[in-house]
Design a protein around this motif. Structure first.
Motif, PDB file in Angstrom:
ATOM      1  N   TRP A 107       0.849  -1.190   0.000  1.00  0.00           N
ATOM      2  CA  TRP A 107       0.000   0.000   0.000  1.00  0.00           C
ATOM      3  C   TRP A 107       0.884   1.239   0.000  1.00  0.00           C
ATOM      4  O   TRP A 107       1.095   1.894   1.020  1.00  0.00           O
ATOM      5  CB  TRP A 107      -0.964  -0.044   1.188  1.00  0.00           C
ATOM      6  CG  TRP A 107      -1.873  -1.224   1.098  1.00  0.00           C
ATOM      7  CD1 TRP A 107      -2.652  -1.577   0.034  1.00  0.00           C
ATOM      8  CD2 TRP A 107      -2.070  -2.231   2.086  1.00  0.00           C
ATOM      9  NE1 TRP A 107      -3.333  -2.744   0.304  1.00  0.00           N
ATOM     10  CE2 TRP A 107      -2.998  -3.173   1.558  1.00  0.00           C
ATOM     11  CE3 TRP A 107      -1.568  -2.441   3.371  1.00  0.00           C
ATOM     12  CZ2 TRP A 107      -3.418  -4.285   2.258  1.00  0.00           C
ATOM     13  CZ3 TRP A 107      -1.985  -3.547   4.073  1.00  0.00           C
ATOM     14  CH2 TRP A 107      -2.903  -4.454   3.514  1.00  0.00           C
ATOM     15  N   VAL A 108       1.392   1.555  -1.179  1.00  0.00           N
ATOM     16  CA  VAL A 108       2.418   2.593  -1.291  1.00  0.00           C
ATOM     17  C   VAL A 108       1.858   4.009  -1.195  1.00  0.00           C
ATOM     18  O   VAL A 108       2.617   4.978  -1.224  1.00  0.00           O
ATOM     19  CB  VAL A 108       3.238   2.427  -2.592  1.00  0.00           C
ATOM     20  CG1 VAL A 108       4.001   1.115  -2.566  1.00  0.00           C
ATOM     21  CG2 VAL A 108       2.351   2.511  -3.823  1.00  0.00           C
ATOM     22  N   ALA A 109       0.535   4.149  -1.055  1.00  0.00           N
ATOM     23  CA  ALA A 109       0.010   5.469  -0.705  1.00  0.00           C
ATOM     24  C   ALA A 109       0.571   5.899   0.638  1.00  0.00           C
ATOM     25  O   ALA A 109       0.567   7.094   0.959  1.00  0.00           O
ATOM     26  CB  ALA A 109      -1.515   5.444  -0.651  1.00  0.00           C
ATOM     27  N   ASN A 110       1.043   4.938   1.437  1.00  0.00           N
ATOM     28  CA  ASN A 110       1.662   5.243   2.720  1.00  0.00           C
ATOM     29  C   ASN A 110       3.181   5.317   2.647  1.00  0.00           C
ATOM     30  O   ASN A 110       3.829   5.522   3.672  1.00  0.00           O
ATOM     31  CB  ASN A 110       1.290   4.178   3.762  1.00  0.00           C
ATOM     32  CG  ASN A 110      -0.196   4.057   3.963  1.00  0.00           C
ATOM     33  OD1 ASN A 110      -0.758   2.998   3.734  1.00  0.00           O
ATOM     34  ND2 ASN A 110      -0.840   5.128   4.381  1.00  0.00           N
ATOM     35  N   ALA A 111       3.751   5.124   1.489  1.00  0.00           N
ATOM     36  CA  ALA A 111       5.210   5.088   1.382  1.00  0.00           C
ATOM     37  C   ALA A 111       5.842   6.444   1.660  1.00  0.00           C
ATOM     38  O   ALA A 111       6.898   6.526   2.292  1.00  0.00           O
ATOM     39  CB  ALA A 111       5.619   4.600  -0.010  1.00  0.00           C
ATOM     40  N   ALA A 112       5.210   7.504   1.182  1.00  0.00           N
ATOM     41  CA  ALA A 112       5.835   8.824   1.251  1.00  0.00           C
ATOM     42  C   ALA A 112       4.805   9.900   0.940  1.00  0.00           C
ATOM     43  O   ALA A 112       3.705   9.613   0.453  1.00  0.00           O
ATOM     44  CB  ALA A 112       6.994   8.919   0.253  1.00  0.00           C
ATOM     45  N   THR A 113       5.194  11.138   1.204  1.00  0.00           N
ATOM     46  CA  THR A 113       4.459  12.301   0.713  1.00  0.00           C
ATOM     47  C   THR A 113       5.305  12.927  -0.386  1.00  0.00           C
ATOM     48  O   THR A 113       6.526  13.058  -0.233  1.00  0.00           O
ATOM     49  CB  THR A 113       4.217  13.331   1.829  1.00  0.00           C
ATOM     50  OG1 THR A 113       3.514  12.693   2.901  1.00  0.00           O
ATOM     51  CG2 THR A 113       3.400  14.506   1.317  1.00  0.00           C
ATOM     52  N   VAL A 114       4.666  13.295  -1.491  1.00  0.00           N
ATOM     53  CA  VAL A 114       5.388  13.800  -2.658  1.00  0.00           C
ATOM     54  C   VAL A 114       4.854  15.184  -3.032  1.00  0.00           C
ATOM     55  O   VAL A 114       3.641  15.380  -3.147  1.00  0.00           O
ATOM     56  CB  VAL A 114       5.227  12.850  -3.859  1.00  0.00           C
ATOM     57  CG1 VAL A 114       6.092  13.316  -5.033  1.00  0.00           C
ATOM     58  CG2 VAL A 114       5.566  11.421  -3.477  1.00  0.00           C
ATOM     59  N   SER A 115       5.770  16.135  -3.226  1.00  0.00           N
ATOM     60  CA  SER A 115       5.400  17.479  -3.689  1.00  0.00           C
ATOM     61  C   SER A 115       6.059  17.738  -5.030  1.00  0.00           C
ATOM     62  O   SER A 115       7.288  17.607  -5.163  1.00  0.00           O
ATOM     63  CB  SER A 115       5.854  18.543  -2.693  1.00  0.00           C
ATOM     64  OG  SER A 115       5.144  18.443  -1.476  1.00  0.00           O
ATOM     65  N   PRO A 116       5.285  18.096  -6.053  1.00  0.00           N
ATOM     66  CA  PRO A 116       5.844  18.349  -7.381  1.00  0.00           C
ATOM     67  C   PRO A 116       6.703  19.614  -7.414  1.00  0.00           C
ATOM     68  O   PRO A 116       6.585  20.494  -6.562  1.00  0.00           O
ATOM     69  CB  PRO A 116       4.604  18.509  -8.267  1.00  0.00           C
ATOM     70  CG  PRO A 116       3.482  17.939  -7.472  1.00  0.00           C
ATOM     71  CD  PRO A 116       3.824  18.168  -6.048  1.00  0.00           C
ATOM     72  N   SER A 117       7.533  19.692  -8.419  1.00  0.00           N
ATOM     73  CA  SER A 117       8.474  20.805  -8.537  1.00  0.00           C
ATOM     74  C   SER A 117       7.778  22.151  -8.675  1.00  0.00           C
ATOM     75  O   SER A 117       8.326  23.186  -8.286  1.00  0.00           O
ATOM     76  CB  SER A 117       9.398  20.572  -9.739  1.00  0.00           C
ATOM     77  OG  SER A 117       8.655  20.423 -10.940  1.00  0.00           O
TER      78      SER A 117
END
Length: 448
Positions: A107-117
């Motif tokens: 369940w990789v929705a929990n892997a990290a938080t990602v912010s685009p450039s």
């Protein structure tokens, strides 16, 4: 420059089992101790990935973790060879062995938080691995998660990686399951929406009484600072404690957003009108026309939303501007939810089509379509800088399908976790997978 939202789906690991480890997750607890089918689970996930690829969406793959985690068991006092560690843990502390075998990294929705450039101060895509410290079996994931993400997004000119937040209750961080980004176009500056369940330091925020609130306000604020997000580009909202106590352990069980749209249950948030007004205002300042669809409780009860995972769906933008909703088969099986969806797609709103996928193996452990993917917005230059080995193609799909059929068992029970051969099977499979995906050495057994 053209931009994309790429879904990187987690490959289900070879030790997929129903350990019932996630207190607060109704499906996880209710299916505890049933026999699982790791091969079917992995193939179901791959079929969803291929379907999205065939529809024209850019689709990626995120590798599973080494399990059982023998190093974690050693840190808890189990000594000897790998086989002896597993044997002793099975004899003396079976719950710890089950936790060390969890395939929850799927369940990789929990892997990290990602912010685009487009949102960050330094113009790079930022990743912060989630500490997942609310549950032991998930708290041991982030070191490998960080290495895998680093191998996938290795170019420091375009990508920045942050270590997980301190592994203490005050900074409980569950990653993108409590984070959504709204924007007019993926390559334009947007507004990042952080949803928290409680505050660690401010008693003015109410907390749930039955189940834990996994995400703290302080963790969300820390991630926003690490990513260099501006005050104009963030909104913090509190999840309704009453729905957490009904099994809504993450925001993505009660709401999903994409582009200019938030699709949510009427009872998802506290101070909903104030929050929606803030989102509307900040997005309007960035040229976006924010919309929300609130699902009334008298049409779909929270219990129905939790059991069907209506909101744990993928909301995808199509080339014609309409949106597609990817839902699990359980939505079609629930008469109230399916009736609502039929009306939704004929109402003339932005969601024009619903596609149903059979993800039973994941659903029975408490994860739907949205749980299985990490969303990463990338422009053309950034996409070209991603490790090409993790971008799904027809050839890679065929290779991964053959890999699963070669290495995965078709049945796994709790008693099977005590078999040292399972560790060898997992390591053999993962060693081959790192070559397929061109990841290099990312697992402890490859490094030590």
């Amino acid at each position: 420059m053209k931009s994309f939202e790429v879904n990187f789906d987690g490959l289900v690991g070879p030790t997929h089992n129903y350990g019932g480890l996630s207190f607060g997750n109704v499906a996880s607890q209710s299916n505890s101790q049933q026999a699982s089918n790791p091969r079917e689970a992995a193939l179901q996930g791959l079929e969803k990935m291929k379907a999205l690829m065939d529809m024209g969406f850019v689709q990626g793959v995120l590798a599973p973790q080494e399990r059982p985690d023998v190093a974690a068991l050693r840190s808890l006092g189990f000594a000897g060879t790998d086989a002896q560690v597993i044997e002793r843990a099975a004899k003396e502390a079976m719950p710890l062995l089950v936790a060390s075998c969890s395939a929850s990294s799927m369940w990789v929705a929990n892997a990290a938080t990602v912010s685009p450039s487009a949102d960050t101060a330094d113009g790079r895509v930022h990743f912060t691995a989630a500490n997942l410290n609310c549950k032991y079996h998930r708290s041991i994931e982030h070191p490998t998660t960080s290495r895998v993400l680093g191998a996938m997004f290795a170019d420091s000119q375009h990508f920045a990686h942050h270590a997980a937040l301190p592994a203490v209750a005050q900074f409980g961080d569950e990653g993108a399951a409590n984070h959504t980004r709204f924007c007019r176009e993926y390559g334009e500056a947007g507004v990042e929406f952080f949803v928290f369940g409680r505050s660690a330091f401010d008693s003015r925020y109410p907390a749930p009484q039955k189940y834990p609130a996994r995400q703290t306000l302080e963790a969300s604020q820390a991630v926003a600072r690490l990513h260099g997000l501006s005050e104009e580009g963030v909104v913090f909202a509190q999840q309704n404690p009453a729905v957490i106590d009904q099994g809504v352990f993450h925001n993505d069980v009660i709401a999903v957003g994409n582009g200019e749209l938030l699709f949510h249950h009427q009872d998802a948030f506290l101070n909903t009108e104030q929050m929606l007004a803030e989102l509307h205002g900040k997005l309007a300042a960035r040229g976006a026309n924010f919309q929300s669809i609130s699902v009334p409780r008298d049409q779909v009860a929270v219990e129905d939303a939790v059991r069907s995972y209506l909101f744990n769906s993928q909301l995808l933008s199509r080339a014609d501007g309409s949106m597609l909703l990817i839902v699990p088969e359980e939505c079609r099986s629930n008469p109230r939810v399916w009736q609502y969806l039929q009306g939704l797609t004929t109402a003339g709103g932005p969601i024009r089509e619903v596609k149903v996928f059979d993800l039973k193996q994941s659903m029975q452990n408490g994860g739907g379509p949205a749980c299985l993917r990490l969303r990463v917005a990338l422009n053309e230059t950034e996409l070209a800088a991603v490790n090409p080995g993790v971008i799904l193609t027809p050839a890679l799909y065929d290779t991964l399908t053959a890999w699963v059929n070669k290495h995965y068992r078709d049945a796994l029970r709790e008693s099977d976790l005590a078999d040292p051969q399972l560790l060898l099977e997992c390591r053999t499979a993962l060693d081959e997978l790192t070559q397929i995906l061109k990841l290099g050495a990312v697992y402890p057994f490859q490094i030590n």
